[in-house]
Design a protein around this motif. Structure first.
Motif, PDB file in Angstrom:
ATOM      1  N   VAL A  76       0.850  -1.174   0.000  1.00 25.93           N
ATOM      2  CA  VAL A  76       0.000   0.000   0.000  1.00 25.93           C
ATOM      3  C   VAL A  76       0.891   1.231   0.000  1.00 25.93           C
ATOM      4  O   VAL A  76       1.786   1.355   0.839  1.00 25.93           O
ATOM      5  N   ILE A  77       0.636   2.100  -0.929  1.00 28.29           N
ATOM      6  CA  ILE A  77       1.403   3.341  -1.002  1.00 28.29           C
ATOM      7  C   ILE A  77       0.632   4.407  -0.247  1.00 28.29           C
ATOM      8  O   ILE A  77      -0.552   4.631  -0.484  1.00 28.29           O
ATOM      9  N   ARG A  78       1.334   5.042   0.706  1.00 27.47           N
ATOM     10  CA  ARG A  78       0.701   6.072   1.518  1.00 27.47           C
ATOM     11  C   ARG A  78       1.453   7.378   1.355  1.00 27.47           C
ATOM     12  O   ARG A  78       2.657   7.396   1.123  1.00 27.47           O
ATOM     13  N   SER A  79       0.748   8.455   1.537  1.00 28.07           N
ATOM     14  CA  SER A  79       1.368   9.772   1.485  1.00 28.07           C
ATOM     15  C   SER A  79       2.174  10.004   2.759  1.00 28.07           C
ATOM     16  O   SER A  79       1.985   9.313   3.768  1.00 28.07           O
ATOM     17  N   GLU A  80       3.035  11.002   2.721  1.00 31.33           N
ATOM     18  CA  GLU A  80       3.795  11.348   3.925  1.00 31.33           C
ATOM     19  C   GLU A  80       2.839  11.772   5.038  1.00 31.33           C
ATOM     20  O   GLU A  80       3.019  11.406   6.195  1.00 31.33           O
ATOM     21  N   GLU A  81       1.797  12.496   4.682  1.00 27.26           N
ATOM     22  CA  GLU A  81       0.818  12.933   5.672  1.00 27.26           C
ATOM     23  C   GLU A  81       0.129  11.731   6.326  1.00 27.26           C
ATOM     24  O   GLU A  81      -0.071  11.703   7.531  1.00 27.26           O
ATOM     25  N   GLY A  82      -0.194  10.717   5.523  1.00 22.58           N
ATOM     26  CA  GLY A  82      -0.825   9.514   6.064  1.00 22.58           C
ATOM     27  C   GLY A  82       0.089   8.775   7.019  1.00 22.58           C
ATOM     28  O   GLY A  82      -0.352   8.282   8.061  1.00 22.58           O
ATOM     29  N   ARG A  83       1.378   8.689   6.665  1.00 26.23           N
ATOM     30  CA  ARG A  83       2.337   8.018   7.556  1.00 26.23           C
ATOM     31  C   ARG A  83       2.476   8.773   8.865  1.00 26.23           C
ATOM     32  O   ARG A  83       2.519   8.185   9.938  1.00 26.23           O
ATOM     33  N   ASP A 140       0.241  10.751  10.236  1.00 25.42           N
ATOM     34  CA  ASP A 140      -0.999  10.567  10.999  1.00 25.42           C
ATOM     35  C   ASP A 140      -0.957   9.257  11.769  1.00 25.42           C
ATOM     36  O   ASP A 140      -1.400   9.190  12.913  1.00 25.42           O
ATOM     37  N   ASP A 141      -0.426   8.204  11.139  1.00 29.30           N
ATOM     38  CA  ASP A 141      -0.321   6.913  11.814  1.00 29.30           C
ATOM     39  C   ASP A 141       0.587   6.998  13.034  1.00 29.30           C
ATOM     40  O   ASP A 141       0.369   6.310  14.027  1.00 29.30           O
ATOM     41  N   GLU A 144       9.121   5.226   9.924  1.00 30.75           N
ATOM     42  CA  GLU A 144       7.940   5.782   9.266  1.00 30.75           C
ATOM     43  C   GLU A 144       8.260   7.093   8.561  1.00 30.75           C
ATOM     44  O   GLU A 144       7.699   7.385   7.521  1.00 30.75           O
TER      45      GLU A 144
END
Length: 131
Positions: free
Chosen positions: A49-56, A58-59, A87
């Motif tokens: 799954v490719i996630r944006s930097e913002e998504g990472r 947020d995690d 991350e």
């Protein structure tokens, strides 16, 4: 256009087969591209799954992924810092690696701070944000 992975029982290799459609993949008979064998078993492939930097990031703010985080345990802090570094996807330098390694070894954060005053930058201070 799916690509499925199979284990060929004739040549004992893992192979990937490209199908033009999903229905062709379901109805067709796979043939090993290496040996031509027809004795193949479909494997479960890894999913990425490719996630944006913002998504990472947020995690990282969700502490439910770190139920064992104990802010009073240096080893726990070291694990948390290592996870955050991974991350972030950036090399934070040898000083960061040293601090995390010392925390993971169980060293007291205050002792690390005293032995590495250059980490505090201009103006000194400490890591305590409660003041």
């Amino acid at each position: 256009m799916p690509i499925y992975e199979y284990r060929c029982h004739d040549c004992r290799r893992r192979v990937s087969i490209f199908w033009r459609t999903f229905s062709e993949a379901e109805e067709g008979a796979p043939v090993c591209p290496r040996c031509g064998g027809a004795n193949l078993t479909r494997l479960v492939s890894r999913v990425r799954v490719i996630r944006s930097e913002e998504g990472r990031l947020d995690d990282l703010s969700d502490f439910s992924d770190l139920p064992d985080l104990d802010e009073n345990d240096p080893r726990s802090l070291g694990r948390w810092m290592r996870k955050m570094s991974a991350e972030a996807g950036e090399d934070l330098g040898p000083e960061f690696d040293e601090v995390v390694g010392r925390l993971e070894a169980g060293e007291n954060p205050e002792e690390i701070e005293k032995s590495m005053p250059e980490l505090m930058g201009e103006g000194g201070g400490d890591f305590n944000l409660d003041t």
